[in-house]
Design a protein around this motif. Structure first.
Motif, PDB file in Angstrom:
ATOM      1  N   VAL A   1      65.161  34.245  27.884  1.00 59.46           N
ATOM      2  CA  VAL A   1      65.756  34.447  26.557  1.00 59.46           C
ATOM      3  C   VAL A   1      66.722  35.624  26.590  1.00 59.46           C
ATOM      4  O   VAL A   1      67.840  35.558  26.056  1.00 59.46           O
ATOM      5  CB  VAL A   1      64.656  34.662  25.506  1.00 59.46           C
ATOM      6  CG1 VAL A   1      65.268  35.030  24.156  1.00 59.46           C
ATOM      7  CG2 VAL A   1      63.795  33.410  25.363  1.00 59.46           C
ATOM      8  N   ILE A   2      66.305  36.726  27.220  1.00 57.35           N
ATOM      9  CA  ILE A   2      67.159  37.905  27.303  1.00 57.35           C
ATOM     10  C   ILE A   2      68.402  37.617  28.135  1.00 57.35           C
ATOM     11  O   ILE A   2      69.530  37.963  27.754  1.00 57.35           O
ATOM     12  CB  ILE A   2      66.380  39.088  27.908  1.00 57.35           C
ATOM     13  CG1 ILE A   2      65.215  39.487  26.994  1.00 57.35           C
ATOM     14  CG2 ILE A   2      67.301  40.279  28.142  1.00 57.35           C
ATOM     15  CD1 ILE A   2      65.629  39.947  25.627  1.00 57.35           C
ATOM     16  N   ALA A   3      68.229  36.981  29.287  1.00 53.30           N
ATOM     17  CA  ALA A   3      69.355  36.730  30.193  1.00 53.30           C
ATOM     18  C   ALA A   3      70.385  35.797  29.571  1.00 53.30           C
ATOM     19  O   ALA A   3      71.584  35.912  29.856  1.00 53.30           O
ATOM     20  CB  ALA A   3      68.839  36.146  31.507  1.00 53.30           C
ATOM     21  N   ALA A   4      69.933  34.878  28.721  1.00 49.85           N
ATOM     22  CA  ALA A   4      70.861  33.931  28.104  1.00 49.85           C
ATOM     23  C   ALA A   4      71.822  34.609  27.136  1.00 49.85           C
ATOM     24  O   ALA A   4      72.867  34.044  26.804  1.00 49.85           O
ATOM     25  CB  ALA A   4      70.085  32.833  27.383  1.00 49.85           C
TER      26      ALA A   4
ATOM     27  N   PHE B   1      73.899  42.173  35.460  1.00 52.93           N
ATOM     28  CA  PHE B   1      73.701  43.072  36.598  1.00 52.93           C
ATOM     29  C   PHE B   1      73.927  44.544  36.247  1.00 52.93           C
ATOM     30  O   PHE B   1      73.337  45.418  36.876  1.00 52.93           O
ATOM     31  CB  PHE B   1      74.652  42.679  37.743  1.00 52.93           C
ATOM     32  CG  PHE B   1      74.459  41.273  38.218  1.00 52.93           C
ATOM     33  CD1 PHE B   1      73.457  40.961  39.130  1.00 52.93           C
ATOM     34  CD2 PHE B   1      75.260  40.245  37.748  1.00 52.93           C
ATOM     35  CE1 PHE B   1      73.273  39.663  39.577  1.00 52.93           C
ATOM     36  CE2 PHE B   1      75.083  38.940  38.186  1.00 52.93           C
ATOM     37  CZ  PHE B   1      74.085  38.646  39.096  1.00 52.93           C
ATOM     38  N   MET B   2      74.758  44.803  35.241  1.00 56.20           N
ATOM     39  CA  MET B   2      75.069  46.192  34.891  1.00 56.20           C
ATOM     40  C   MET B   2      74.887  46.457  33.404  1.00 56.20           C
ATOM     41  O   MET B   2      75.550  47.300  32.828  1.00 56.20           O
ATOM     42  CB  MET B   2      76.503  46.519  35.310  1.00 56.20           C
ATOM     43  CG  MET B   2      76.744  46.415  36.808  1.00 56.20           C
ATOM     44  SD  MET B   2      78.462  46.716  37.275  1.00 56.20           S
ATOM     45  CE  MET B   2      79.252  45.265  36.558  1.00 56.20           C
ATOM     46  N   GLY B   3      74.001  45.698  32.767  1.00 59.90           N
ATOM     47  CA  GLY B   3      73.792  45.855  31.340  1.00 59.90           C
ATOM     48  C   GLY B   3      73.083  47.154  30.994  1.00 59.90           C
ATOM     49  O   GLY B   3      72.374  47.750  31.808  1.00 59.90           O
ATOM     50  N   THR B   4      73.247  47.571  29.742  1.00 53.86           N
ATOM     51  CA  THR B   4      72.648  48.833  29.291  1.00 53.86           C
ATOM     52  C   THR B   4      71.167  48.698  28.982  1.00 53.86           C
ATOM     53  O   THR B   4      70.447  49.686  28.993  1.00 53.86           O
ATOM     54  CB  THR B   4      73.382  49.326  28.038  1.00 53.86           C
ATOM     55  OG1 THR B   4      73.316  48.303  27.014  1.00 53.86           O
ATOM     56  CG2 THR B   4      74.843  49.621  28.349  1.00 53.86           C
ATOM     57  N   GLY B   5      70.705  47.503  28.695  1.00 47.09           N
ATOM     58  CA  GLY B   5      69.318  47.330  28.275  1.00 47.09           C
ATOM     59  C   GLY B   5      68.355  47.039  29.395  1.00 47.09           C
ATOM     60  O   GLY B   5      67.153  46.891  29.156  1.00 47.09           O
ATOM     61  N   GLY B   6      68.849  46.933  30.625  1.00 42.20           N
ATOM     62  CA  GLY B   6      67.972  46.578  31.717  1.00 42.20           C
ATOM     63  C   GLY B   6      67.736  45.079  31.773  1.00 42.20           C
ATOM     64  O   GLY B   6      68.253  44.310  30.958  1.00 42.20           O
ATOM     65  N   SER B   7      66.927  44.644  32.720  1.00 39.51           N
ATOM     66  CA  SER B   7      66.719  43.214  32.932  1.00 39.51           C
ATOM     67  C   SER B   7      65.820  42.578  31.881  1.00 39.51           C
ATOM     68  O   SER B   7      65.852  41.363  31.693  1.00 39.51           O
ATOM     69  CB  SER B   7      66.125  42.966  34.321  1.00 39.51           C
ATOM     70  OG  SER B   7      64.872  43.628  34.443  1.00 39.51           O
ATOM     71  N   MET B   8      65.011  43.392  31.189  1.00 46.05           N
ATOM     72  CA  MET B   8      64.034  42.833  30.244  1.00 46.05           C
ATOM     73  C   MET B   8      64.356  43.181  28.798  1.00 46.05           C
ATOM     74  O   MET B   8      63.503  43.055  27.930  1.00 46.05           O
ATOM     75  CB  MET B   8      62.635  43.343  30.595  1.00 46.05           C
ATOM     76  CG  MET B   8      62.159  42.955  31.974  1.00 46.05           C
ATOM     77  SD  MET B   8      62.104  41.166  32.261  1.00 46.05           S
ATOM     78  CE  MET B   8      60.753  40.721  31.171  1.00 46.05           C
ATOM     79  N   TRP B   9      65.595  43.606  28.532  1.00 47.77           N
ATOM     80  CA  TRP B   9      65.960  43.884  27.138  1.00 47.77           C
ATOM     81  C   TRP B   9      67.423  43.525  26.910  1.00 47.77           C
ATOM     82  O   TRP B   9      68.197  43.363  27.853  1.00 47.77           O
ATOM     83  CB  TRP B   9      65.696  45.346  26.787  1.00 47.77           C
ATOM     84  CG  TRP B   9      65.734  45.589  25.298  1.00 47.77           C
ATOM     85  CD1 TRP B   9      66.658  46.314  24.606  1.00 47.77           C
ATOM     86  CD2 TRP B   9      64.829  45.072  24.331  1.00 47.77           C
ATOM     87  NE1 TRP B   9      66.383  46.288  23.261  1.00 47.77           N
ATOM     88  CE2 TRP B   9      65.254  45.532  23.061  1.00 47.77           C
ATOM     89  CE3 TRP B   9      63.687  44.266  24.403  1.00 47.77           C
ATOM     90  CZ2 TRP B   9      64.588  45.199  21.878  1.00 47.77           C
ATOM     91  CZ3 TRP B   9      63.023  43.941  23.234  1.00 47.77           C
ATOM     92  CH2 TRP B   9      63.468  44.408  21.988  1.00 47.77           C
ATOM     93  N   PHE B  10      67.778  43.373  25.640  1.00 54.59           N
ATOM     94  CA  PHE B  10      69.113  42.928  25.276  1.00 54.59           C
ATOM     95  C   PHE B  10      70.179  43.950  25.654  1.00 54.59           C
ATOM     96  O   PHE B  10      69.955  45.163  25.593  1.00 54.59           O
ATOM     97  CB  PHE B  10      69.183  42.649  23.763  1.00 54.59           C
ATOM     98  CG  PHE B  10      68.275  41.551  23.310  1.00 54.59           C
ATOM     99  CD1 PHE B  10      68.666  40.227  23.391  1.00 54.59           C
ATOM    100  CD2 PHE B  10      67.019  41.838  22.793  1.00 54.59           C
ATOM    101  CE1 PHE B  10      67.832  39.210  22.973  1.00 54.59           C
ATOM    102  CE2 PHE B  10      66.173  40.822  22.362  1.00 54.59           C
ATOM    103  CZ  PHE B  10      66.588  39.504  22.463  1.00 54.59           C
TER     104      PHE B  10
END
Length: 294
Positions: free
Chosen positions: A38-41, A49-58
Motif C-alpha cells: 500500500v505504501i509503495a503504490a 528508493f530515496m523517499g523521506t518516509g522510509g520504506s514503511m511510511w508515506f
C-alpha cells in the motif's frame, strides 16, 4: 478458598495472554507485506528508493494517482489489457472448474457405479502432484493440437480442480441427505431436476467456496501462462508485471518502472480482496460444512 480461585484464574489467563500475543505477532507478520505494498503504490520511482518516509511510511509526495495515470499511457496502456486478461482467465476458468467440480463431487457422493472408489483415488492422487510439474506436459500437448499462444492454452488446464472435486464430495456426503434425494425421486422428479432444485440450493456454500478458490488460483496462475503464451497482449497481470520487473532489473541502461510495478500489483489485489469480503460468509461456512455429521 479465595487463594485457590485466584490461582486458578491466573492459570486460565496465562494461556490466553500467550495465545493473544502470538496472534498479534502473526497478524503483524502477515500484514506487513500488505502494508508495504500500500505504501509503495503511493510513491514515485525515486520515492521508492530515496523517499523521506522510509520504506514503511508515506513519502511527502503522494504519487498514486500519477502512477495510475502513467499505467494508462505506458506501452499503450497494456497494463489494463493484462488486467482484463486476468479477469477473463480467472472468471471463465474459475466458473468452469466450479461447474465440473460440483457435478463430479455430486456424482462421486450420491451415485454408485463401477470403479467409483478407484476413480476418486485417482482424483486424490492428482492432489499430490504439483501443478508446476504438469506445465511442460501441458505445453507439449497444446503444441500438438495447435493451441499454444492462445487463451485456450490457459483456460483449458484451469477447468480441472481435483481439490474442488474432493471438497464437493465431502460436502455432499456430510450435508446432503440421501433421504431428501429419494423423496424428490419418489415425487416424480428426474435426476436433473433433483440435482438443480434440491441439491444445488443446499450446496450453495460449498459451490461459493470452490468458485472463490478456483478464481484465486486462476488469478495467481503464473508458470503456465509464462510457458504457453508468447504474445504480450495475452499475458495475465502476473506475467506482465514480471516482464516489467525483469526490465527494471536489467541495469541502469534499461528503463526503471518500479513505481508502475508496485502500483500495478496494488491494483491487481483489490478485486481479490473485494471478492473475499463479499463472499466471506459463504467461504467460511463452505469450508466447515461436512466436518460435523448428524
Amino acid at each position: 478458598m479465595s487463594r485457590t480461585k485466584s490461582s486458578s484464574l491466573q492459570i486460565r489467563q496465562r494461556p490466553r495472554i500467550v495465545s493473544n500475543v502470538l496472534l498479534v505477532v502473526c497478524i503483524i507478520y502477515f500484514l506487513m507485506p500488505v502494508w508495504w505494498l500500500v505504501i509503495a503504490a503511493t510513491k514515485s520511482n525515486s520515492g521508492l528508493f530515496m523517499g523521506t518516509g522510509g520504506s514503511m511510511w508515506f513519502d511527502k509526495h503522494f504519487a498514486l494517482f500519477d502512477n495510475i495515470k502513467e499505467l494508462t499511457t505506458y506501452e499503450g496502456g497494456i497494463y489494463w489489457r493484462w488486467l482484463l486478461n486476468s479477469f477473463l482467465y480467472a472468471f471463465v476458468g474459475g466458473l468452469g472448474a466450479t461447474v465440473i467440480s460440483v457435478m463430479a463431487g455430486y456424482g462421486f457422493a450420491k451415485f454408485r457405479f463401477t470403479g467409483r472408489n478407484v476413480y476418486f483415488d485417482i482424483v486424490l492422487g492428482a492432489l499430490m502432484i504439483p501443478t508446476t510439474a504438469l506445465v511442460i506436459p501441458t505445453f507439449i500437448l497444446m503444441s500438438q493440437i495447435g493451441m499454444n499462444d492462445t487463451v485456450w492454452a490457459v483456460l483449458l488446464p484451469s477447468l480441472l480442480s481435483p481439490f474442488g472435486t474432493y471438497l464437493m464430495r465431502v460436502y455432499c456426503t456430510g450435508s446432503l441427505p440421501d433421504e431428501m434425494l429419494e423423496a424428490a425421486r419418489v415425487d416424480g422428479a428426474g435426476e436433473i431436476r433433483t440435482f438443480v432444485q434440491v441439491a444445488l440450493p443446499i450446496m450453495t456454500p460449498a459451490i461459493t467456496t470452490v468458485f472463490l478458490l478456483s478464481v484465486v488460483n486462476c488469478w495467481n496462475n503464473y508458470f503456465l501462462p509464462q510457458v504457453v503464451l508468447a504474445d504480450t497482449k495475452l499475458f495475465p497481470i502476473t506475467v506482465g508485471l514480471t516482464q516489467w520487473q525483469a526490465k527494471s532489473n536489467a541495469g541502469s541502461g534499461s528503463e526503471q518502472v518500479w513505481n508502475l510495478i508496485t502500483s500495478g500489483a496494488f491494483i491487481s489485489v483489490i478485486p481479490l480482496v473485494l471478492a473475499f469480503l463479499f463472499l466471506q460468509k459463504y467461504w467460511v461456512s463452505g469450508l466447515t460444512a461436512g466436518a460435523v455429521k448428524e
